[in-house]
Design an enzyme around this catalytic site. Structure first.
Site, PDB file in Angstrom:
ATOM      1  N   TYR A 245       0.841  -1.190   0.000  1.00  0.00           N
ATOM      2  CA  TYR A 245       0.000   0.000   0.000  1.00  0.00           C
ATOM      3  C   TYR A 245       0.885   1.252   0.000  1.00  0.00           C
ATOM      4  CZ  TYR A 245      -3.847  -3.140   1.315  1.00  0.00           C
ATOM      5  OH  TYR A 245      -4.782  -4.154   1.350  1.00  0.00           O
ATOM      6  N   ALA A 246       0.795   1.992  -1.105  1.00  0.00           N
ATOM      7  CA  ALA A 246       1.655   3.156  -1.334  1.00  0.00           C
ATOM      8  C   ALA A 246       3.125   2.783  -1.132  1.00  0.00           C
ATOM      9  CB  ALA A 246       1.267   4.335  -0.433  1.00  0.00           C
TER      10      ALA A 246
END
Length: 344
Positions: A55-56
């Site tokens: 995530y990111a």
């Protein structure tokens, strides 16, 4: 807030789980607001928090680690491994379910999250390149080393859930006790095999995308154009706006669901979350708010269950076990995705 036991782990978790995929560059770059989201969720009784290394590309874990300062022991913390992570160009092993990568990735996640252990560590997707015994061996060592408390999977088809259970028994490994799968009113595929299989093997089930990528929030309605910053605009191929047939079918169902929610005296968001929590195989539904206001619309979902009449009406609109867009399943079998696996 209400709580359920996570499969056979004995861990008690809230029916709503805070997902952090939107923390950072993939959603909300205002770290102060991300911290506020975490604080409000915990104050409301949420004790289940989910993230992933991808995530990111690590930023979500870093933000979450800072947000949980002083409150780490208040939550059951989940992260995941599998997806390709940025690194040196020649390092081709920064992905997958191999022992090599799992042992590297868990240390990176622990550092970013500022903790010495994960309560649940999930394999984010199946990996046809790696034998399941190899993966279970690495994860078992992490459990015995105290770095991980419980292990599980995400988006594993029913047959691979079963294979992993048997492999663990044969080899004397720790077994998977959690499955995280996609499930919503618009994507009911899990009802056919994955959910019943998870129930038979005593797995706790976390549901991702219960709001179907925003479709079940009311933001996409017939006769109106999606907002410029919506995912339907920025990723139209993935969020159905590039496929007229699927788009119109979903819009029609959403209009019926809006009316049903009004009859039930709840919002569309509450209807969607209460639907997935009504399944006896589901332990917790993931909330993935980008903003604090979005979080507030979801926290009230556990106030009361849906009526039997509402559940019957949903069955009429979207047949049990069906999915309006196959892409919503979240996993394409490797043999369908890679030609080399089905041709000599």
């Amino acid at each position: 807030m209400r709580y359920r036991i996570l499969g056979g782990t004995g861990i008690e978790v809230s029916e709503l789980c805070l997902g952090s995929m939107m923390f950072g560059a993939w959603g909300n770059t205002d770290e102060t607001e991300c911290h506020r989201i975490v604080s409000t969720a915990l104050d409301a009784g949420v004790n289940f928090v989910d993230t992933a290394d991808v995530y990111a590309f690590g930023e979500s874990e870093e933000i979450l680690g800072r947000a949980l300062k002083g409150r780490r022991d208040d939550v059951v913390l989940v992260s995941k491994v599998h997806n390709l992570m940025p690194g040196r160009p020649l390092d081709r092993n920064r992905r997958g379910n191999s022992r090599l990568w799992i042992m590297r990735a868990v240390e990176d996640s622990l550092r970013r999250l500022r903790t010495d252990h994960l309560d649940v560590y999930l394999v984010h997707r199946p990996d046809p390149r790696t034998g399941i015994e190899e993966t279970l061996g690495a994860l078992s060592d992490l459990v015995r080393a105290g770095k991980v408390r419980a292990i599980g999977t995400s988006s594993f088809p029913a047959e691979e859930i079963v294979e992993a259970q048997w492999a663990a028994r044969r080899a004397g490994r720790e077994r998977f006790t959690v499955e995280q799968l996609s499930y919503s009113i618009l994507a009911r595929h899990a009802e056919a095999a994955a959910l019943p299989t998870a129930q038979r093997h005593g797995l706790g089930v976390m549901v991702w995308s219960p709001l179907s990528g925003g479709w079940l929030t009311g933001k996409y309605r017939a006769g109106s154009e999606p907002a410029g910053d919506s995912r339907a605009r920025t990723h139209g191929d993935h969020f159905d706006y590039a496929d007229e047939r699927i788009r119109e079918r979903k819009l029609a169902v959403v209009e019926e669901l809006v009316r049903l929610a009004a009859d039930e005296g709840c919002t569309l968001v509450e209807l969607a979350l209460r639907f997935v929590l009504a399944h006896p195989g589901v332990t917790s539904a993931l909330m993935g708010p980008r903003t604090h206001d979005q979080l507030l619309t979801q926290l009230t979902a556990v106030d009361r269950p849906l009526s039997a009449e509402a559940l019957d009406r949903i069955d009429e609109l979207v047949a049990p076990g069906s999915v309006l867009n196959p892409r919503d399943i979240g996993h394409t079998p490797p043999a369908l995705e890679t030609a080399a696996l089905r041709r000599r």
